[in-house]
Design a protein around this motif. Structure first.
Motif, mmCIF file in Angstrom:
data_model
loop_
_atom_site.group_PDB
_atom_site.id
_atom_site.type_symbol
_atom_site.label_atom_id
_atom_site.label_comp_id
_atom_site.label_asym_id
_atom_site.label_seq_id
_atom_site.Cartn_x
_atom_site.Cartn_y
_atom_site.Cartn_z
ATOM 1 N N ARG A 349 5.530 8.987 -13.347
ATOM 2 C CA ARG A 349 6.115 8.294 -12.192
ATOM 3 C C ARG A 349 6.980 9.230 -11.365
ATOM 4 N N HIS A 433 3.255 7.461 2.597
ATOM 5 C CA HIS A 433 2.012 6.802 2.169
ATOM 6 C C HIS A 433 0.962 7.106 3.228
ATOM 7 N N HIS A 445 10.038 11.944 -3.871
ATOM 8 C CA HIS A 445 11.128 11.689 -2.930
ATOM 9 C C HIS A 445 12.172 10.827 -3.609
ATOM 10 N N ILE A 447 14.068 7.910 -2.785
ATOM 11 C CA ILE A 447 14.227 6.860 -1.767
ATOM 12 C C ILE A 447 15.340 5.889 -2.175
ATOM 13 N N ASP A 463 7.488 10.227 -7.527
ATOM 14 C CA ASP A 463 6.253 10.621 -6.876
ATOM 15 C C ASP A 463 5.758 9.444 -6.027
ATOM 16 N N PRO A 465 3.776 6.635 -4.839
ATOM 17 C CA PRO A 465 2.584 5.991 -5.417
ATOM 18 C C PRO A 465 1.604 5.582 -4.320
ATOM 19 N N LEU A 467 -0.876 3.005 -2.349
ATOM 20 C CA LEU A 467 -0.762 1.563 -2.090
ATOM 21 C C LEU A 467 -2.097 0.867 -2.345
ATOM 22 N N THR A 470 -2.799 -2.224 -5.027
ATOM 23 C CA THR A 470 -1.501 -2.756 -5.464
ATOM 24 C C THR A 470 -1.394 -4.282 -5.363
ATOM 25 N N LEU A 485 4.945 -7.752 -3.177
ATOM 26 C CA LEU A 485 4.911 -6.801 -2.063
ATOM 27 C C LEU A 485 5.900 -7.237 -0.979
ATOM 28 N N VAL A 488 9.168 -5.841 -1.761
ATOM 29 C CA VAL A 488 9.268 -4.404 -1.465
ATOM 30 C C VAL A 488 9.636 -4.219 0.013
ATOM 31 N N LEU A 508 4.144 -6.812 8.070
ATOM 32 C CA LEU A 508 4.097 -5.600 7.236
ATOM 33 C C LEU A 508 3.610 -5.950 5.822
HETATM 34 C C1 HEC Z 1 10.154 9.162 1.784
HETATM 35 C C2 HEC Z 1 8.876 8.707 1.342
HETATM 36 C C3 HEC Z 1 8.597 7.215 1.459
HETATM 37 C C4 HEC Z 1 8.667 6.425 2.571
HETATM 38 C C5 HEC Z 1 9.091 6.823 3.966
HETATM 39 C C6 HEC Z 1 8.230 5.113 2.140
HETATM 40 N N1 HEC Z 1 7.913 5.118 0.831
HETATM 41 FE FE1 HEC Z 1 7.125 3.592 -0.189
HETATM 42 N N2 HEC Z 1 7.473 4.562 -1.907
HETATM 43 C C7 HEC Z 1 7.909 5.881 -1.999
HETATM 44 C C8 HEC Z 1 8.220 6.188 -3.366
HETATM 45 C C9 HEC Z 1 8.715 7.505 -3.917
HETATM 46 C C10 HEC Z 1 7.968 5.015 -4.093
HETATM 47 C C11 HEC Z 1 8.156 4.813 -5.603
HETATM 48 C C12 HEC Z 1 9.516 4.189 -5.895
HETATM 49 C C13 HEC Z 1 9.740 3.908 -7.371
HETATM 50 O O1 HEC Z 1 8.776 3.856 -8.122
HETATM 51 O O2 HEC Z 1 10.894 3.721 -7.767
HETATM 52 C C14 HEC Z 1 7.478 4.041 -3.136
HETATM 53 C C15 HEC Z 1 7.048 2.754 -3.502
HETATM 54 C C16 HEC Z 1 6.472 1.871 -2.596
HETATM 55 C C17 HEC Z 1 5.780 0.650 -2.970
HETATM 56 C C18 HEC Z 1 5.552 0.156 -4.392
HETATM 57 C C19 HEC Z 1 4.275 0.705 -4.974
HETATM 58 C C20 HEC Z 1 4.122 0.393 -6.450
HETATM 59 O O3 HEC Z 1 2.980 0.387 -6.924
HETATM 60 O O4 HEC Z 1 5.133 0.189 -7.148
HETATM 61 C C21 HEC Z 1 5.381 0.062 -1.811
HETATM 62 C C22 HEC Z 1 4.606 -1.232 -1.704
HETATM 63 C C23 HEC Z 1 5.850 0.894 -0.737
HETATM 64 N N3 HEC Z 1 6.477 1.990 -1.255
HETATM 65 C C24 HEC Z 1 5.715 0.579 0.607
HETATM 66 C C25 HEC Z 1 6.404 1.286 1.591
HETATM 67 C C26 HEC Z 1 6.641 0.785 2.929
HETATM 68 C C27 HEC Z 1 6.158 -0.545 3.449
HETATM 69 C C28 HEC Z 1 7.358 1.738 3.568
HETATM 70 C C29 HEC Z 1 7.932 1.692 4.963
HETATM 71 C C30 HEC Z 1 8.855 0.620 5.193
HETATM 72 C C31 HEC Z 1 7.541 2.840 2.644
HETATM 73 N N4 HEC Z 1 6.965 2.510 1.460
HETATM 74 C C32 HEC Z 1 8.168 4.001 2.977
HETATM 75 C C33 HEC Z 1 8.008 6.757 -0.962
HETATM 76 C C34 HEC Z 1 8.156 6.377 0.374
#
Ligand code: HEC
Ligand code: HEC
Length: 626
Positions: A349, A433, A445, A447, A463, A465, A467, A470, A485, A488, A508
């Motif tokens: 992860r 993504h 990252h 976040i 890392d 993940p 989408l 999912t 979702l 999220v 979204l």
């Molecule tokens: C800077 C990079 C980055 C950006 C920008 C970003 N994400 Fe992510 N996203 C991640 C990371 C890293 C995780 C994993 C977090 C964790 O597991 O704790 C994640 C997890 C997720 C997940 C969960 C996936 C899973 O299987 O658990 C979703 C859905 C998601 N992001 C949607 C979005 C949406 C919608 C946006 C914009 C609002 C967004 N992300 C912006 C890096 C990013």
């Protein structure tokens, strides 16, 4: 491979199976435990973890165990059912004194058995006596595996005593006629056998300190002999496959290539399903890669008390699977899907492994205490996993654009997904993504999804993940802290101050649900196309690698295969709906075990002959294998 507990059963009795013919195992979910017996078993299990989860241990007595049929926990239950004093146990738990907890909990169960035995002997009405005997016998089950392992003769003697007790309680007869009265002398004699054993072994004033808490009787523990009690999972555990079963999408199959023509991949597929590559306890419990990564995806129901904080999550570097690898942190991780694995590295992860091979070796050797795998095994396992593909989704083009089939809300959501936000450092969701790169960027990252573990710690980076897929892998984030979702989207909106309106959040979310969707996410079964047919076809495919291994006289890898597949085939046979064909499948499992026996004896001609027989017999029953 669809009945994990069965496989355990068969694995334990594998040799008996081969010698004595088919064992008809009932596909049994474990019988329910009485509340105090469950609490006791949980106490031993949790008490062996390092560090001990004292809150969970307290809860084991105050709340009903997971999946319990009883509405109340052990303490409330005892209050209604028993005069046994629970204060000494509660004091020991409050004092976090492991040895005292063991002693008090063990005495409590022994006292409860005594209480029921007393009720049985004193009862006026046969029905009352029988009920007390039943309850006592059920409580005795809490000690039974330790006695069986340490002292099989005593186990047999006590087993008979319970039967005698039961048959000497008398019967009320029908409408007052034909009743027999209790045979008090026989009852007392039988009771004396049980009570005598309890007094020496479980009602002890001063238990010797135990390194490993177990149900081994005190006299045996004092003898200093090494006694191996087969590992067991505590009440409330669930390692069955999730229902419905995720659909497995393999790249070569999509291209029309048959797995039997890919021996390395087929062998890797077998290893992915084989508990034999792990050490104890995982191996003895029948746990394999596919227990958690069900059909390359996830197992949303997996739960082991003390190692899981919610279903689908597990602390793989905790105390249970391999004490040496214990990181002493209670940090269960939500099981990740392995779909599209060749696109999703780095692995873990947090992306700490660049190489899938290194990651998988670490799983086998360090997380689950297995022997060092051979290079061939690693080649095979990796070759197989690199074939895992994402689920087809007709609402998405291969480069991640929505098609006409996508709902309008998702199309509006796509624009938001591509919009840079100040709260995301002027990035958009799509910057990480990346739609034309399977919705990930192969980078870690921070976040803000990981709570800092100590003051001033740099919070963890994860890392990105994918989408894809999912829609079926809830809950979300590495710790499974977000249930949907939509949650999220809310999380990003709130923590990153995106300033989205309710309608924009909904759009979204619709976009994420569309990207994460699939045309057919699950296996579909019907009366003939059963889960067993699927298992049968997989297992015979695994076996087909013998065509490659036998000519090479590769005994080590042949035996790993025959041990795994023969046990699986026999276990799965008990789930067949075509009962008439079941004996033939048991016979087939024995055929494969014969190949193994011959190879152990280095009788290669016999091995070849059994293998040929297996192939023609398997062909002959294929049609009826459901
Ligand atoms: C800077 C990079 C980055 C950006 C920008 C970003 N994400 Fe992510 N996203 C991640 C990371 C890293 C995780 C994993 C977090 C964790 O597991 O704790 C994640 C997890 C997720 C997940 C969960 C996936 C899973 O299987 O658990 C979703 C859905 C998601 N992001 C949607 C979005 C949406 C919608 C946006 C914009 C609002 C967004 N992300 C912006 C890096 C990013
Ligand atoms: C008891 C459950 C369990 C078993 C058994 C298990 N895994 Fe995992 N697996 C997990 C969890 C939880 C993670 C996430 C761990 C982490 O990120 O540190 C994971 C992560 C992975 C990953 C990384 C995925 C990614 O996208 O980063 C791979 C690859 C993997 N496992 C392969 C295997 C293989 C191969 C086996 C068998 C040899 C196996 N696993 C057995 C629970 C399990």
């Amino acid at each position: 491979m669809f009945q994990k507990f069965l496989r355990v059963f068969i694995a334990t009795f594998a040799s008996a199976l081969v010698l004595s013919g088919p064992v008809v195992a009932t596909p049994a979910k474990e019988a329910p435990w009485l509340p105090e017996a469950a609490a006791y078993r949980l106490t031993l299990f949790l008490g062996n973890l390092e560090p001990i989860p004292w809150n969970d241990l307290e809860t084991a007595w105050s709340e009903p165990y997971r999946g319990s049929e009883f509405p109340v926990g052990a303490l409330a239950w005892l209050e209604g059912e028993s005069g046994v004093d629970t204060d000494p146990l509660l004091d020991a738990i409050a004092g976090e004194d492991r040895q005292a907890v063991f002693a008090e909990a063990t005495r409590l169960i022994a006292l409860r058995i005594e209480e029921e035995l007393g009720r049985a002997v004193m009862a006026e009405a046969p029905a009352t006596a029988q009920q007390a005997v039943r309850t006592g016998r059920e409580l005795y089950r809490a000690f039974e595996d330790g006695i069986a392992a340490a002292d099989p003769e005593a186990a047999r003697r006590i087993g008979l005593a319970w039967l005698e007790l039961n048959s000497s309680t008398g019967s009320a007869g029908v409408l007052g006629a034909g009743g027999t009265s209790a045979d008090r002398d026989t009852m007392k004699a039988a009771r004396a056998i049980i009570s005598g054993y309890l007094a020496k072994n479980y009602l002890v004033d001063d238990f010797a300190p135990r390194q490993m808490l177990s149900t081994v009787p005190e006299t045996a523990a004092l003898s200093g002999r090494t006694i191996e009690v087969p590992p067991s999972l505590p009440p409330g555990s669930d390692i069955f496959d999730q229902v419905p079963l995720p659909l497995l999408v393999l790249n070569f199959e999509e291209q029309g290539i048959d797995e039997t023509d890919l021996p390395l991949v087929a062998y890797g597929d077998m290893l992915f399903d084989s508990p034999q590559i792990f050490g104890s306890p995982a191996r003895d419990l029948g746990i394999s890669c596919s227990t958690c990564h069900n059909r390359s995806d996830i197992n949303q129901r997996l739960f082991i008390p003390g190692a899981s904080h919610q279903p689908g999550a597990i602390d793989v570097d905790g105390a249970f699977f391999n004490p040496i690898f214990n990181d002493r942190r209670d940090d269960p991780i939500d099981i990740p899907s392995l779909r599209g694995l060749r696109f999703t590295g780095p692995y873990g992860r947090d992306g700490r492994f660049a190489s899938l091979r290194d990651f998988s070796r670490n799983v086998i050797v360090n997380e689950f205490g297995g022997d060092e795998p051979t290079p061939f095994m690693m080649d095979a396992l990796v070759a197989y996993m690199l074939e895992f593909d994402f689920l087809p989704n007709s609402m998405l083009t291969p480069d991640g654009q929505l098609t006409e089939a996508a709902p309008e809300a998702a199309k509006r959501g796509e624009a938001i997904f591509n919009t840079p936000f100040a709260g995301l450092d002027d990035r958009s969701c799509a910057s990480c993504h990346i739609p034309d790169a399977n919705f990930l960027d192969r980078r870690a990252h921070d976040i803000g999804s990981v709570a800092p573990t100590y003051d001033g710690a740099r919070a963890g980076a994860m890392d990105t993940p994918t989408l894809l897929g999912t829609a079926y892998t809830a809950p979300y984030f590495h710790d499974g802290s977000l249930p949907t979702l939509a949650s999220v989207v809310d999380w990003f909106d709130e923590t990153k101050s995106l300033g989205l309106t309710g309608a924009e959040r909904a759009d979204l979310t619709a976009y994420l649900e569309t990207v994460g969707a699939a045309d057919d996410p699950y296996e579909t079964f019907d009366t003939e196309n059963t889960a067993f047919r699927l298992a049968f076809s997989e297992l015979t495919t695994f076996a087909s690698t013998l065509d490659t291994l036998l000519p090479r006289r590769d005994a080590e890898h042949i035996l790993l295969l025959t041990d795994t597949v023969a046990a699986d085939l026999a276990a799965d046979a008990s789930t067949m709906s075509n009962l008439a064909a079941r004996p033939e499948v048991y016979a087939l499992a024995e055929r494969l075990a014969e190949v193994g026996t011959a190879v152990r004896d280095e009788d290669w001609a016999a091995a070849e002959a059994s293998w040929s027989a297996f192939k023609s017999e398997a062909d002959a029953i294929e049609e009826r294998a459901f």
